[in-house]
Structure formats: C-alpha cells, structure tokens
Design an enzyme around this catalytic site. Structure first.
Site, PDB file in Angstrom:
ATOM      1  CG  PHE A   1      -3.400   6.462  -0.315  1.00  0.00           C
ATOM      2  CD1 PHE A   1      -3.207   7.703  -0.745  1.00  0.00           C
ATOM      3  CD2 PHE A   1      -2.849   5.392  -1.060  1.00  0.00           C
ATOM      4  CE1 PHE A   1      -2.012   7.987  -1.661  1.00  0.00           C
ATOM      5  CE2 PHE A   1      -1.949   5.708  -1.844  1.00  0.00           C
ATOM      6  CZ  PHE A   1      -1.444   6.852  -2.249  1.00  0.00           C
TER       7      PHE A   1
ATOM      8  CD  GLU B   1      -8.697   2.819 -10.664  1.00  0.00           C
ATOM      9  OE1 GLU B   1      -8.862   2.234 -11.753  1.00  0.00           O
ATOM     10  OE2 GLU B   1      -8.927   4.069 -10.341  1.00  0.00           O
ATOM     11  N   PRO B   2      -9.354  -2.413  -9.323  1.00  0.00           N
ATOM     12  CG  PRO B   2     -11.697  -3.207  -9.224  1.00  0.00           C
ATOM     13  CD  PRO B   2     -10.813  -1.917  -9.078  1.00  0.00           C
TER      14      PRO B   2
ATOM     15  CB  ILE C   1      -9.695   1.249   0.075  1.00  0.00           C
ATOM     16  CG1 ILE C   1      -9.500   1.490  -1.345  1.00  0.00           C
ATOM     17  CG2 ILE C   1      -9.323   2.764   0.759  1.00  0.00           C
ATOM     18  CD1 ILE C   1      -8.144   1.433  -1.997  1.00  0.00           C
TER      19      ILE C   1
ATOM     20  NE  ARG D   1      10.143 -28.435  22.815  1.00  0.00           N
ATOM     21  CZ  ARG D   1       9.381 -29.625  22.676  1.00  0.00           C
ATOM     22  NH1 ARG D   1       8.558 -29.401  24.135  1.00  0.00           N
ATOM     23  NH2 ARG D   1       9.246 -30.585  22.081  1.00  0.00           N
TER      24      ARG D   1
ATOM     25  CD  GLN E   1      28.078 -24.691  17.954  1.00  0.00           C
ATOM     26  OE1 GLN E   1      28.429 -25.297  17.108  1.00  0.00           O
ATOM     27  NE2 GLN E   1      28.990 -24.059  18.869  1.00  0.00           N
TER      28      GLN E   1
ATOM     29  CD  GLN F   1      12.142 -24.855  10.627  1.00  0.00           C
ATOM     30  OE1 GLN F   1      11.198 -24.578  10.075  1.00  0.00           O
ATOM     31  NE2 GLN F   1      12.588 -26.068  10.666  1.00  0.00           N
TER      32      GLN F   1
ATOM     33  N   GLY G   1       9.333 -25.099  16.492  1.00  0.00           N
ATOM     34  CA  GLY G   1       8.846 -26.542  15.616  1.00  0.00           C
ATOM     35  C   GLY G   1       7.381 -26.783  15.780  1.00  0.00           C
TER      36      GLY G   1
ATOM     37  CD  GLU H   1       1.889   2.102   2.734  1.00  0.00           C
ATOM     38  OE1 GLU H   1       2.934   3.123   2.773  1.00  0.00           O
ATOM     39  OE2 GLU H   1       0.998   2.246   3.794  1.00  0.00           O
TER      40      GLU H   1
HETATM   41  N1  COS Z   1       7.996  11.489  -5.986  1.00  0.00           N
HETATM   42  C1  COS Z   1       7.515  12.556  -6.673  1.00  0.00           C
HETATM   43  N2  COS Z   1       7.391  12.234  -8.100  1.00  0.00           N
HETATM   44  C2  COS Z   1       7.477  11.029  -8.584  1.00  0.00           C
HETATM   45  C3  COS Z   1       7.906  10.072  -7.766  1.00  0.00           C
HETATM   46  C4  COS Z   1       7.808  10.498  -6.488  1.00  0.00           C
HETATM   47  N3  COS Z   1       8.566   9.098  -5.555  1.00  0.00           N
HETATM   48  N4  COS Z   1       7.889   8.954  -8.470  1.00  0.00           N
HETATM   49  C5  COS Z   1       7.575   9.115  -9.657  1.00  0.00           C
HETATM   50  N5  COS Z   1       7.143  10.459  -9.749  1.00  0.00           N
HETATM   51  C6  COS Z   1       6.787  11.182 -11.024  1.00  0.00           C
HETATM   52  C7  COS Z   1       7.798  11.131 -12.057  1.00  0.00           C
HETATM   53  O1  COS Z   1       8.809  11.883 -11.961  1.00  0.00           O
HETATM   54  C8  COS Z   1       6.950  11.133 -13.193  1.00  0.00           C
HETATM   55  O2  COS Z   1       6.783  12.731 -13.566  1.00  0.00           O
HETATM   56  P1  COS Z   1       7.390  13.304 -14.935  1.00  0.00           P
HETATM   57  O3  COS Z   1       6.274  12.677 -15.862  1.00  0.00           O
HETATM   58  O4  COS Z   1       6.810  14.790 -14.605  1.00  0.00           O
HETATM   59  O5  COS Z   1       8.485  13.031 -15.082  1.00  0.00           O
HETATM   60  C9  COS Z   1       5.526  10.891 -12.992  1.00  0.00           C
HETATM   61  O6  COS Z   1       5.591  10.699 -11.346  1.00  0.00           O
HETATM   62  C10 COS Z   1       5.418   9.135 -13.470  1.00  0.00           C
HETATM   63  O7  COS Z   1       6.356   8.379 -12.969  1.00  0.00           O
HETATM   64  P2  COS Z   1       6.850   7.176 -13.513  1.00  0.00           P
HETATM   65  O8  COS Z   1       7.030   7.472 -15.102  1.00  0.00           O
HETATM   66  O9  COS Z   1       7.964   6.577 -12.808  1.00  0.00           O
HETATM   67  O10 COS Z   1       5.783   6.217 -13.583  1.00  0.00           O
HETATM   68  P3  COS Z   1       5.223   4.577 -13.641  1.00  0.00           P
HETATM   69  O11 COS Z   1       3.893   4.558 -14.317  1.00  0.00           O
HETATM   70  O12 COS Z   1       6.664   4.214 -14.581  1.00  0.00           O
HETATM   71  O13 COS Z   1       5.100   4.060 -12.300  1.00  0.00           O
HETATM   72  C11 COS Z   1       5.969   2.864 -10.343  1.00  0.00           C
HETATM   73  C12 COS Z   1       6.062   4.216 -11.141  1.00  0.00           C
HETATM   74  C13 COS Z   1       5.723   1.624 -10.577  1.00  0.00           C
HETATM   75  C14 COS Z   1       7.025   3.219  -9.196  1.00  0.00           C
HETATM   76  C15 COS Z   1       4.551   3.558  -9.657  1.00  0.00           C
HETATM   77  O14 COS Z   1       3.582   3.237 -10.305  1.00  0.00           O
HETATM   78  C16 COS Z   1       4.262   2.660  -8.248  1.00  0.00           C
HETATM   79  O15 COS Z   1       4.851   2.968  -7.224  1.00  0.00           O
HETATM   80  N6  COS Z   1       3.390   1.378  -8.137  1.00  0.00           N
HETATM   81  C17 COS Z   1       3.069   0.998  -7.074  1.00  0.00           C
HETATM   82  C18 COS Z   1       1.835   1.471  -6.398  1.00  0.00           C
HETATM   83  C19 COS Z   1       1.546   1.165  -4.964  1.00  0.00           C
HETATM   84  O16 COS Z   1       2.673   1.184  -4.279  1.00  0.00           O
HETATM   85  N7  COS Z   1       0.423   0.641  -4.774  1.00  0.00           N
HETATM   86  C20 COS Z   1       0.275   0.425  -3.410  1.00  0.00           C
HETATM   87  C21 COS Z   1      -1.195   1.331  -2.975  1.00  0.00           C
HETATM   88  S1  COS Z   1      -1.282   1.848  -1.300  1.00  0.00           S
HETATM   89  S2  COS Z   1      -1.363   0.247  -0.416  1.00  0.00           S
END
Ligand code: COS
Length: 386
Positions: free
Chosen positions: A120, A124-125, A154, A267, A278, A335, A338, A362
């Site tokens: 997935f 990004e940086p 990734i 232990r 306790q 903890q 020890g 995530e």
């Molecule tokens: N399911 C479906 N649609 C979703 C959704 C969900 N769970 N969450 C958001 N959306 C939709 C919103 O409804 C919105 O759509 P509309 O513009 O049509 O209303 C759009 O996506 C944008 O959503 P939002 O405005 O909430 O976006 P933000 O930029 O504010 O970001 C967060 C939301 C911070 C929650 C998001 O960027 C996030 O989850 N960040 C963490 C990323 C992450 O988990 N990275 C790990 C990578 S994998 S290891």
C-alpha cells in the site's frame, strides 16, 4: 464463509503459531528475514487470502473471523503477521472495495494464493499524517498515466509484485479531491526501491522507499476507473486495516501477559514467587483488564463491520485503545521481569520494541483521536435541531 470452519482454522493456526513460529522468533530477529519455508506454509494454509472472497480464491472470512485469526497470529513476532498483512489488508482491499470486476479477477487470486505480494503506497517523505498533501503525480497521456514521485516506509515493498499507489491526478484540486488510486506492477520500468529500512523493532518485517521516475501505468489500472476517488479508497482501506491492527495488538498483549505471568510464577524473591506480591499482581491485573477491554472493542467493531455499519469511529477507537494498551502491557511485562526484561535473551525485550510501531502506523494515536472526535462532532451536528 461457513462459520463452522472458523473454529478449526483458529485451532490449526494456534498450533502452527505456537509450535512452528514461536521457536523461529530469535532467528527471524537475528536474520531480519522470514524463512521461505514459512512463506510457503502460510500460503498453503490460505493465510494470504483470509479476507479475499472465495470466488477470487481466498478464504472469504468475514471481519469477525479475520479478527480472531489476527489475534492468534499476534501471539508471535509481528513480522510474521506483516508478511501476510498487506495481501489481506491495505494492499488488496482497495482493489476489493473499489476495483472493477476485471481488476479484481486480474489480481485478487494471485494475492490470495500468495503468488505475489501487494503493498500500500500512500505515505511520502513530506506526507505522513497529512496523507491528503501527497505529491506523487500521475499525468494522463492517452492510454497510460506517467507517474513521478516517491513513497516512504512502504511495508513489504522489497518483495512486492504490485503497489496500490495513491497519486495526484488533478493538481488543480489540492487535498483529497485530486488523488486517484492505481495498481502498479513493481517490475514496471522506472521503479527503484530504496535500501530496506533499519527499524527499532519488528525485524523480519520489510519496509523501504519506492521511487517512481516516468513510470507508465496503464489507464486500465486506475482503481475503479475513476479519478479523484483515491483518497477515499485509501481511507476505507485504512478503516478496515486499523481494526485488523487492533486485533493483532490484542494477540500480542495475550503473549506478553503469558510471559509476565509465567515469569512471575517462577521467579522467587524474598523467599517466594514474585506473583504472590500484590504490587506485581496489580500489574498483571491491569494488563488482563485492559487486554480484555480491547478484545471486546475489536469484536464489537468487527461485528458492526460485518453488519454493514460505518466503522470509521469504532475502528479508530479500537486501534487507538488497543495499540496504547499493548504498549502499557509490554512495559509492565518488562517491569515484572526486572533486570531480565532489559536483556535480549527474553522475548519481552523484543516485543517491547516491536509493539511501539502499533501506535504509529496506519495512523498515529493522535490521528485516531482526530478521527474519533470528528465523528462525534458530525453526529452532534446531525442531531442538532435545524
Ligand atoms: N471513509 C470514506 N471516506 C472518507 C473517510 C473514510 N474513513 N475519511 C475521510 N473520507 C473522505 C471525506 O468524507 C472527505 O470527502 P468529501 O471531501 O467528499 O467530504 C475526504 O475523504 C477528505 O477527508 P478529510 O477532509 O477528513 O481529510 P483530511 O485531509 O482532513 O484527513 C485524516 C483526514 C487526517 C484522517 C487522514 O489524512 C488520515 O487518516 N491520516 C493518517 C494517514 C495514515 O493513516 N497513514 C498511514 C499509512 S499506512 S501505514
């Protein structure tokens, strides 16, 4: 799927984890890789396709069953779960949830069998928690998109056959609206991988950077053949992924509790087993209580998901609570051990480092808090009189 086979599957996985994988934990950590034989065995058991429907060659488990199996896998090093994690979760679910029938048929059977691995590619940086600010570009040129950009940390990228890639197709729309999701073959010319990342823990779980330099991706690989839907696809995938991670946290907590209780019972200090003290009992009891609470949350959220409810909030709450919980459980396990708990000879030392990641990937705990609070406010607004 037939509920009657979930019990036997769970029993089989429990035996496999405890008899085959647990003895390999030290070797996997030392080598920073999982033996090929384990990959083959996991593929034979169907573990790469737990969540993929039977019609595409998977086991077709519902979320409740998948959560039970994820809890079993949590008993051992998270690297083993990570090996199968992306094919079941964040790597495949975008195709499953929003892909066309042709895309599903082309890729899901190969992911379910473990023939290829899917990663997935969102982070990004410069775009971590603020995922909607991603800059990787995909420009349409006839029947292809030209992709340029870079992805970071990734999971399973070093061995991936495909990436589900989130890229910006419409630079005129900043934020989420301009993002689309693609299936990109890892062997495409122009893709180069960074060196495997050196991590604090979870050795054996592979991550690296991916660079896209003028990579040509067939337009037929745009998920759902619709531009501008990629961010929402990613968020839906993460809803499910977060619940899966919460289940894994519950499994790891059980292992840590097992290690802590066993050590405390054996232990001796002040002439008796430390389990009789306790203050030690309080730590054990807190860990048991919190692990139980997290498992109840996960099972409730999974049931809601299977019932067709929106689980954005329950998944975020489960992931937030379970990942913080397992951090506390790991800390108490160290903890209780020890000085021994600080030594690499004991499993708790390794798990203590391994579980730190659960609060980060995530979506960090702080992102989960934001998702939960936003859902609360939306609900409040919906209920407010006009
Ligand atoms: N399911 C479906 N649609 C979703 C959704 C969900 N769970 N969450 C958001 N959306 C939709 C919103 O409804 C919105 O759509 P509309 O513009 O049509 O209303 C759009 O996506 C944008 O959503 P939002 O405005 O909430 O976006 P933000 O930029 O504010 O970001 C967060 C939301 C911070 C929650 C998001 O960027 C996030 O989850 N960040 C963490 C990323 C992450 O988990 N990275 C790990 C990578 S994998 S290891």
């Amino acid at each position: 799927m037939d509920r009657d086979i979930v019990g036997p599957l769970k029993d089989m996985l429990r035996r496999y984890v405890r008899e085959r994988l647990v003895p390999l934990e030290g070797e996997v950590a030392a080598q920073d890789s999982i033996p090929d034989a384990v990959r083959r065995e996991m593929a034979e058991m169907g573990l790469f396709g737990m969540s993929i429907p039977e019609s595409y060659g998977g086991l077709g488990l519902d979320m409740a069953a998948e959560a039970e199996l994820a809890m079993e896998l949590g008993w051992t090093s998270p690297a083993f779960r990570s090996l199968i994690g992306t094919n079941n979760g964040i790597g495949s679910q975008g195709i499953l949830i929003d892909g066309t029938e042709a895309q599903k048929q082309a890729w899901l059977p190969r992911l379910a069998s473990g023939e290829i691995t899917a990663s997935f590619a969102l982070t990004e940086p410069e775009a971590g928690s603020d995922a909607a600010s991603l800059r990787t570009r995909a420009v349409r040129e006839g029947d292809v998109y030209r992709v340029n950009g870079a992805k970071r940390y990734i999971t399973n990228a070093p061995t991936a056959g495909i990436f589900t890639l989130m890229a910006r197709t419409d630079p005129g729309k900043p934020g989420a609206a301009g993002i689309s999701a693609f299936i990109v073959e890892a062997k495409s010319p122009g893709i180069t991988l960074g060196k495997p990342d050196r991590k604090m823990g979870q050795r054996g779980a592979m991550t690296c950077d991916i660079h896209f330099d003028d990579v040509l991706v067939p337009a037929a690989n745009l998920i759902g053949l619709r531009e501008g839907q990629g961010f929402k696809t990613a968020m839906k995938v993460l809803d499910r992924g977060r619940l899966h991670i919460a289940a894994v946290c519950c499994g790891v907590a059980e292992r840590l509790i097992h290690e802590a209780v066993s050590y405390a019972a054996d232990r001796k200090q002040f002439g008796q087993a430390i389990a009789t003290f306790q203050l030690v009992q309080a730590m054990l009891a807190d860990s048991r209580t919190e692990a139980y609470a997290a498992a109840c949350m996960v099972r409730d959220a999974a049931r809601r998901y299977d019932g067709g409810e929106d689980i954005t909030m329950p998944a975020a709450a489960s992931k937030y609570y379970a990942s913080e919980m397992v951090g506390r459980v790991a800390d108490r396990a160290v903890q209780i051990h020890g000085g021994a708990g600080y030594m690499a000879d004991y499993a708790v030392e390794r798990f203590y480092r391994d579980v730190r990641l659960f609060r980060l990937y995530e979506g960090t705990s702080q992102i989960q808090q934001i998702v939960i609070a936003r859902a609360m406010l939306r609900e409040h607004e919906a209920q407010a009189p006009a």
